[in-house]
Design a protein around this motif. Structure first.
Motif: not given
Length: 501
Positions: A169-196
């Protein structure tokens, strides 16, 4: 801004510890009943990586190996483990001969070497839930032992599990990602974090001093040690991240730009770390009640509501379970299960948790049987045939706190990232409608939305309405005027100019 990557790389190489474990492949071994650990390994997608599944020790480090395999071309993996494997697990993906990952920045396949690995840690293995392994999950894995060090007394399985939840949850909160164990393809913010992060790697390699992800991963894992803008390691992370984020935003106009902007804002001004020494769980949820609504001729939705609980510090949210399996998380005292089969009895429980990952005991189970034919519902064994008493005629409260951040996506266009404070409802809020200049442009279930492209230099009026599962709609939020200003990358919000980066 010129990032002194050589300085960071030297520090990274001095501090980096890359023990290699020589592990043979072959799944769970020994025959007998098995379960499957599955998911995706991504930085971009990691192809041909060695997947190793371990039990987790009380110290937060890897224990015995219970299964291994290899990632597919798209980064997916499936590893057999003994059916007896339950509880906390670590999934580690390591490079080997022929392994590659797809760079989001260049579109090229990049070697993923034997010196590179990412891990993900789960509190309670469920074969029905996929596990993503990524740089973000690696950060959480590195954070876990530090959280455990703050726990007083003996580390029990329950304390270990709560610490895993807190680390993720701490890492998720830092990157605005609800669930870092969930597929990034389902979360635009997760995908953007990995792009950066990928752009950070590209920038570090440009110096010629490193050829892999090691320097960047050291910057990331050192940053998560102490999430404090005043800490030198964290400030280094902010500098490197924001430089890469600017490059990604320029190269990817539209929704990605807005998502990158929201992450950068969060990284620059992160939420305070929880009190990880807290081992006191919230009180048990009480007063769980349900109302059902016919969705189709054979399905219904179930709207749950419950009483708020107390905690020694603060309640962070509630997990909702149907028939023993988690189906969602809510930060309010309501949740809508959108589609279940009518005329079948379901058992719902709710579990409160805090920011340190402490979980209350489950609420008393609530039996719910949606009855499509009569629109009646059996709740805790009592059949109600009074349709009127089941009708929800109360609208949610109007959303408040509507705010906007704009980002230039071309010479003439900008995106607008909206966010607001969640509404309350007597039963539960189902979603929100977003309006631009009085015209509905979308419906969302979260408290944010990115309007992907509007003309810069033009003033727009945004409002938001909340609605519940019964179709009741709130009054509109207070209108928010937004004028994206291409020249300065600023935004006029209710008359105040906020200057962009």
């Amino acid at each position: 801004m010129c990032i002194p990557w050589k300085k960071h790389i030297v520090a990274a190489l001095l501090l980096l510890c890359l023990p290699l474990m020589m592990i043979g492949c072959g799944g769970g071994g020994g025959g007998g009943a098995t379960s499957v650990v599955s998911g995706t390994a991504t930085k971009g997608p990691i192809a041909g990586g060695l997947v190793s599944v371990y039990r987790l020790l009380q110290s937060g480090s890897r224990g015995s190996l219970v299964g291994s395999g290899t990632t597919e071309a798209d980064g997916s993996y499936a590893v057999n483990v003994p059916a007896s494997v339950t509880g906390p697990l670590v999934v580690t993906v390591t490079g080997q001969t022929g392994s590659t990952y797809l760079s989001e920045s260049t579109g090229a396949a990049v070697p993923f070497t034997a010196s590179e690995s990412f891990s993900a840690v789960v509190d309670n293995f469920n074969p029905d839930v996929p596990i993503t392994v990524s740089p973000l999950t690696e950060m959480a894995f590195q954070k876990l032992p530090l959280i455990l060090e703050e726990k007083p007394g003996t580390i029990t399985t329950e304390v270990l599990q709560s610490s895993i939840v807190a680390a993720n949850a701490q890492v998720g909160a830092l990157f605005n990602v609800t669930d870092i164990l969930a597929p990034p393809a389902d979360d635009q913010v997760y995908t953007a974090a990995l792009m950066v992060i990928d752009q950070m790697v590209v920038d570090s390699k440009a110096t010629g001093a490193v050829t892999d992800t090691s320097a960047v991963m050291t910057v990331l894992t050192q940053a998560i040690v102490e999430v404090d803008p005043a800490a030198p390691a964290y400030q280094t992370f902010v500098d490197v991240f924001t430089e890469a984020a600017t490059e990604v935003a320029v190269d990817n106009p539209g929704a990605v730009t807005a998502a990158v902007g929201s992450i950068t804002t969060q990284v620059t001004d992160p939420p305070p770390e929880p009190n990880f020494s807290d081992v006191t769980a919230p009180s048990v949820v009480t007063g769980v009640a349900a109302t059902t609504y016919a969705a189709t001729s054979s399905t219904s939705s179930v709207v749950l509501a419950w009483e708020a609980v107390t905690d020694n510090i603060a309640v962070a949210g509630y997990d909702v379970y149907r028939d023993g399996s988690k189906i969602g998380t809510s930060n309010s005292t309501g949740f809508t299960d959108p589609s279940v089969t009518s005329n079948i009895t379901y058992s719902y429980t709710v579990v409160a948790f805090d920011a340190a990952g402490n979980f209350a005991a489950a609420s008393a189970p609530l039996s719910v049987k949606p009855n499509q034919a009569s629109l009646s519902v059996t709740v805790s064994g009592q059949l109600s045939n009074d349709l009127v008493s089941q009708l929800d005629l109360v609208a949610p409260a109007a959303p408040t706190g509507l705010a906007a951040v704009t980002a230039a996506i071309s010479g003439t266009d900008s995106s607008v990232a909206l966010s607001w404070t969640g509404s309350t409802d007597n039963v539960g809020v189902a979603g929100y409608e977003v309006y631009r200049n009085g015209v509905k442009i979308t419906t969302v279930t979260t408290t944010s939305y990115i309007d992907p492209s509007v003309a810069s230099g033009t003033t727009y009026s945004y409002t938001v309405k909340a609605f519940d599962a019964a179709g009741n709609r709130s009054s509109s939020s207070t209108a928010l005027s937004v004028t994206p200003n291409q020249a300065s990358l600023g935004v006029t919000v209710t008359g105040q100019v906020q200057t962009g980066p």
